[in-house]
Design a protein around this motif. Structure first.
Motif, PDB file in Angstrom:
ATOM      1  N   GLN A 153       0.821  -1.205   0.000  1.00 32.85           N
ATOM      2  CA  GLN A 153       0.000   0.000   0.000  1.00 32.85           C
ATOM      3  C   GLN A 153       0.860   1.262   0.000  1.00 32.85           C
ATOM      4  OE1 GLN A 153      -3.021   0.217  -0.552  1.00 32.85           O
ATOM      5  NE2 GLN A 153      -3.792   2.170   0.213  1.00 32.85           N
ATOM      6  N   THR A 154       1.920   1.271   0.804  1.00 37.65           N
ATOM      7  CA  THR A 154       2.784   2.458   0.891  1.00 37.65           C
ATOM      8  C   THR A 154       3.425   2.774  -0.447  1.00 37.65           C
ATOM      9  OG1 THR A 154       3.248   2.017   3.231  1.00 37.65           O
ATOM     10  CG2 THR A 154       4.788   3.436   2.053  1.00 37.65           C
ATOM     11  N   HIS A 155       3.979   1.747  -1.094  1.00 38.61           N
ATOM     12  CA  HIS A 155       4.620   1.970  -2.397  1.00 38.61           C
ATOM     13  C   HIS A 155       3.597   2.363  -3.456  1.00 38.61           C
ATOM     14  CE1 HIS A 155       8.697   1.003  -1.356  1.00 38.61           C
ATOM     15  NE2 HIS A 155       8.365  -0.192  -0.884  1.00 38.61           N
ATOM     16  N   ARG A 156       2.407   1.802  -3.378  1.00 31.02           N
ATOM     17  CA  ARG A 156       1.372   2.142  -4.364  1.00 31.02           C
ATOM     18  C   ARG A 156       0.982   3.623  -4.250  1.00 31.02           C
ATOM     19  NH1 ARG A 156      -2.055  -0.636  -7.612  1.00 31.02           N
ATOM     20  NH2 ARG A 156      -4.060   0.298  -8.144  1.00 31.02           N
ATOM     21  N   LEU A 157       0.767   4.102  -3.045  1.00 26.88           N
ATOM     22  CA  LEU A 157       0.391   5.501  -2.855  1.00 26.88           C
ATOM     23  C   LEU A 157       1.513   6.440  -3.306  1.00 26.88           C
ATOM     24  CD1 LEU A 157      -1.393   5.313   0.622  1.00 26.88           C
ATOM     25  CD2 LEU A 157      -2.450   5.507  -1.640  1.00 26.88           C
ATOM     26  N   ALA A 158       2.765   6.081  -2.989  1.00 25.93           N
ATOM     27  CA  ALA A 158       3.893   6.904  -3.417  1.00 25.93           C
ATOM     28  C   ALA A 158       4.016   6.920  -4.933  1.00 25.93           C
ATOM     29  CB  ALA A 158       5.182   6.392  -2.778  1.00 25.93           C
ATOM     30  N   ALA A 159       3.787   5.772  -5.558  1.00 32.50           N
ATOM     31  CA  ALA A 159       3.856   5.699  -7.023  1.00 32.50           C
ATOM     32  C   ALA A 159       2.767   6.549  -7.667  1.00 32.50           C
ATOM     33  CB  ALA A 159       3.741   4.252  -7.483  1.00 32.50           C
ATOM     34  N   MET A 160       1.552   6.472  -7.143  1.00 26.30           N
ATOM     35  CA  MET A 160       0.449   7.254  -7.703  1.00 26.30           C
ATOM     36  C   MET A 160       0.706   8.747  -7.565  1.00 26.30           C
ATOM     37  SD  MET A 160      -2.961   5.159  -6.567  1.00 26.30           S
ATOM     38  CE  MET A 160      -3.408   3.631  -7.390  1.00 26.30           C
ATOM     39  N   LYS A 161       1.219   9.166  -6.412  1.00 24.06           N
ATOM     40  CA  LYS A 161       1.499  10.582  -6.219  1.00 24.06           C
ATOM     41  C   LYS A 161       2.562  11.072  -7.200  1.00 24.06           C
ATOM     42  CE  LYS A 161       2.718  14.014  -2.760  1.00 24.06           C
ATOM     43  NZ  LYS A 161       1.548  14.854  -3.104  1.00 24.06           N
ATOM     44  N   GLY A 162       3.634  10.293  -7.341  1.00 24.69           N
ATOM     45  CA  GLY A 162       4.682  10.677  -8.274  1.00 24.69           C
ATOM     46  C   GLY A 162       4.211  10.665  -9.715  1.00 24.69           C
ATOM     47  N   ALA A 179       8.984   6.029 -18.216  1.00 31.33           N
ATOM     48  CA  ALA A 179       8.734   5.901 -16.782  1.00 31.33           C
ATOM     49  C   ALA A 179       7.247   6.049 -16.483  1.00 31.33           C
ATOM     50  CB  ALA A 179       9.537   6.955 -16.010  1.00 31.33           C
ATOM     51  N   ALA A 180       6.585   7.014 -17.131  1.00 32.80           N
ATOM     52  CA  ALA A 180       5.152   7.239 -16.898  1.00 32.80           C
ATOM     53  C   ALA A 180       4.324   6.048 -17.374  1.00 32.80           C
ATOM     54  CB  ALA A 180       4.708   8.520 -17.601  1.00 32.80           C
ATOM     55  N   ILE A 181       4.598   5.576 -18.594  1.00 39.42           N
ATOM     56  CA  ILE A 181       3.844   4.437 -19.124  1.00 39.42           C
ATOM     57  C   ILE A 181       4.136   3.184 -18.298  1.00 39.42           C
ATOM     58  CG2 ILE A 181       3.480   2.944 -21.128  1.00 39.42           C
ATOM     59  CD1 ILE A 181       4.231   5.320 -22.898  1.00 39.42           C
ATOM     60  N   GLY A 182       5.406   2.979 -17.956  1.00 36.37           N
ATOM     61  CA  GLY A 182       5.788   1.811 -17.179  1.00 36.37           C
ATOM     62  C   GLY A 182       5.128   1.773 -15.815  1.00 36.37           C
ATOM     63  N   ALA A 183       5.046   2.919 -15.153  1.00 34.12           N
ATOM     64  CA  ALA A 183       4.395   2.972 -13.843  1.00 34.12           C
ATOM     65  C   ALA A 183       2.921   2.600 -13.959  1.00 34.12           C
ATOM     66  CB  ALA A 183       4.558   4.364 -13.234  1.00 34.12           C
ATOM     67  N   CYS A 184       2.259   3.065 -15.018  1.00 36.34           N
ATOM     68  CA  CYS A 184       0.846   2.710 -15.233  1.00 36.34           C
ATOM     69  C   CYS A 184       0.684   1.201 -15.366  1.00 36.34           C
ATOM     70  CB  CYS A 184       0.316   3.404 -16.484  1.00 36.34           C
ATOM     71  SG  CYS A 184      -0.110   5.144 -16.273  1.00 36.34           S
ATOM     72  N   LEU A 188      -1.237  -1.311 -12.844  1.00 36.14           N
ATOM     73  CA  LEU A 188      -2.324  -2.134 -13.379  1.00 36.14           C
ATOM     74  C   LEU A 188      -2.151  -3.580 -12.952  1.00 36.14           C
ATOM     75  CD1 LEU A 188      -4.707  -2.898 -15.236  1.00 36.14           C
ATOM     76  CD2 LEU A 188      -3.076  -2.961 -17.142  1.00 36.14           C
ATOM     77  N   MET A 189      -0.953  -4.107 -13.151  1.00 39.91           N
ATOM     78  CA  MET A 189      -0.724  -5.513 -12.804  1.00 39.91           C
ATOM     79  C   MET A 189      -0.813  -5.739 -11.302  1.00 39.91           C
ATOM     80  SD  MET A 189       2.101  -6.963 -15.482  1.00 39.91           S
ATOM     81  CE  MET A 189       1.882  -8.578 -14.767  1.00 39.91           C
ATOM     82  N   GLN A 190      -0.399  -4.748 -10.507  1.00 38.72           N
ATOM     83  CA  GLN A 190      -0.543  -4.894  -9.063  1.00 38.72           C
ATOM     84  C   GLN A 190      -2.008  -5.047  -8.677  1.00 38.72           C
ATOM     85  OE1 GLN A 190       0.112  -1.480  -6.601  1.00 38.72           O
ATOM     86  NE2 GLN A 190       0.330  -2.674  -4.725  1.00 38.72           N
ATOM     87  N   SER A 191      -2.882  -4.297  -9.340  1.00 39.33           N
ATOM     88  CA  SER A 191      -4.308  -4.359  -9.002  1.00 39.33           C
ATOM     89  C   SER A 191      -4.876  -5.760  -9.208  1.00 39.33           C
ATOM     90  CB  SER A 191      -5.102  -3.333  -9.827  1.00 39.33           C
ATOM     91  OG  SER A 191      -5.118  -3.683 -11.208  1.00 39.33           O
ATOM     92  N   ARG A 206      -7.718   1.840 -18.653  1.00 38.94           N
ATOM     93  CA  ARG A 206      -7.947   3.056 -19.423  1.00 38.94           C
ATOM     94  C   ARG A 206      -6.749   4.004 -19.321  1.00 38.94           C
ATOM     95  NH1 ARG A 206     -13.541   4.432 -20.101  1.00 38.94           N
ATOM     96  NH2 ARG A 206     -13.295   6.511 -19.174  1.00 38.94           N
ATOM     97  N   SER A 207      -6.179   4.115 -18.127  1.00 40.59           N
ATOM     98  CA  SER A 207      -5.056   5.034 -17.914  1.00 40.59           C
ATOM     99  C   SER A 207      -3.826   4.641 -18.719  1.00 40.59           C
ATOM    100  CB  SER A 207      -4.707   5.101 -16.428  1.00 40.59           C
ATOM    101  OG  SER A 207      -5.764   5.645 -15.677  1.00 40.59           O
ATOM    102  N   CYS A 208      -3.569   3.338 -18.836  1.00 39.64           N
ATOM    103  CA  CYS A 208      -2.423   2.886 -19.637  1.00 39.64           C
ATOM    104  C   CYS A 208      -2.572   3.345 -21.084  1.00 39.64           C
ATOM    105  CB  CYS A 208      -2.303   1.364 -19.577  1.00 39.64           C
ATOM    106  SG  CYS A 208      -1.715   0.722 -17.999  1.00 39.64           S
TER     107      CYS A 208
END
Length: 397
Positions: A153-162, A179-184, A188-191, A206-208
């Motif tokens: 959860q911590t890494h997910r929130l930090a990733a979304m903010k960045g 980096a932006a596309i890769g993070a998306c 997605l796969m984490q979800s 959709r975001s990807c």
């Protein structure tokens, strides 16, 4: 550009000033061995002087991945300077490299290991997204899963903010774009491995697509933005030559189940999703690549929905929409023998731990008078959990 629903900006930011580097400046186009050892590379091809002297295998990134333009100092901060990662994170990073790295977008190579992961060493929010994915994946297979809930959860929130911050300004280099596309894709796969990840997975699907189009519109070269659905289908056609076929009777049961929802589909978005599911289930038994192509078209239906229509589909109090989503998840589960080939070196096991709680979650949330329409999706979910779905869904060889 603003991020789609699901990305919230209310988390605490991790801000780190970039301090001057000591010693010599490392090459951005050096060989992978020199990058790993963090020394300056002479950039001689086919082998640099360092690798010749030490008798090491000298390898360079593909030409498309060689980034010559240095990034502005305020955009990216080297992670060894930022010093924000723990020993647990090192364990997660190892697991990411061994088992959890993404396979999207579908490509003929392991672009995540050869190119995207090195960018993560310089891009904090991408590294957070990678570790978030690894934590959720490892949590699914760990004997002590609770200890990984916090890091995931911590890494997910930090990733979304960045990621939100990155998407709020134009990109100026290939590294920033990828980096932006890769993070998306990592989020997605984490979800897929999250017990409550259904809505997040639809948002990120959709975001990807939107982030990829956003990068293309800025005319910045991006490795992850190359190719399209036609390219993806071409790669999968080669990988599906020996893929198993679905049983005709099983396909007919799927169609029968979704047809029972037709009278409930009143809103336009429900009619669209219903039509897409019906067509996909009808094509399941035709051939593996026809089934995969139909699933791609089903994803396109979700991606192309207007924002208000998309919110209607996600409405948890709307019984018809929830029933459609249950059938959509069932489709994703039963596609495992084909979808696993999206990875270059595929493994069916990895697909056996995703989306495992989503259908029961929908069943528990809908009204009692609609639960009978969940019989087929719940059957699929049980078979998936027991590891026996292929025995019922695939045609005899």
């Amino acid at each position: 550009m603003t991020c789609s629903p699901g990305f919230s900006g209310n988390e605490n930011a991790l801000c780190h000033e970039r301090r001057p580097r000591k010693g010599h400046k490392k090459s951005r186009q050096g060989c992978l061995e020199c990058k790993r050892r963090k020394i300056k590379c002479q950039e001689k091809r086919p082998r640099c002087d360092n690798c010749v002297r030490l008798s090491l295998r000298c390898r360079y990134l593909p030409e498309a991945a060689a980034i010559a333009t240095p990034l502005p100092a305020h955009r990216i901060s080297p992670l060894h300077i930022a010093n924000v990662f723990s020993l647990t994170d090192m364990r997660l990073f190892h697991h990411f490299l061994v088992a959890a790295f993404p396979h999207f977008p579908v490509r003929p190579d392991n672009i995540w290991l050869s190119y995207i992961t090195p960018i993560g060493h310089q891009c904090e929010y991408l590294m957070h997204a990678m570790l978030a994915l690894s934590a959720s994946h490892l949590r699914k297979i760990s004997p002590t899963p609770s200890c990984l809930s916090g890091p995931a959860q911590t890494h997910r929130l930090a990733a979304m903010k960045g990621l939100n911050e990155a998407l709020s300004r134009p990109v100026s280099s290939s590294e920033e774009a990828d980096a932006a596309i890769g993070a998306c894709y990592a989020l997605l796969m984490q979800s897929w491995y999250m017990d409550d990840g259904l809505q997040a997975s639809l948002v990120l699907t959709r975001s990807c697509e939107w982030t990829t189009k956003w990068v293309r519109n800025q005319n910045v070269r991006s490795v992850l933005a190359e190719g399209d659905d036609h390219t993806k289908l071409g790669i999968m056609r080669g990988r599906c030559k020996d893929a198993p076929k679905f049983d005709v009777g099983f396909s007919e049961k799927a169609v029968t189940s979704v047809l029972a929802l037709e009278s409930l589909c009143i809103e336009e978005v429900q009619v669209q999703v219903f039509a897409g599911l019906k067509m996909t289930f009808e094509l399941l038994h035709v051939s593996p690549i026809a089934a995969y192509d139909a699933c791609m078209k089903m994803d396109s239906v979700i991606i192309q929905l207007s924002h208000p229509a998309f919110l209607q589909l996600l409405e948890t109090s709307n019984g018809a929409s929830q029933l459609l989503l249950a059938h959509l998840v069932a489709l994703q589960l039963l596609m495992r023998p084909i979808s696993c080939r999206e990875r270059k070196h595929y493994t069916v096991t990895m697909y056996g731990i995703r989306m495992s709680t989503w259908i029961p979650g929908i069943y528990n949330s809908i009204s009692d008078d609609l639960k009978y329409l969940m019989e087929w999706p719940m059957w699929i979910s049980r078979l998936h959990a027991e590891g026996g779905l292929e025995r019922w869904s695939l045609a005899a060889s």
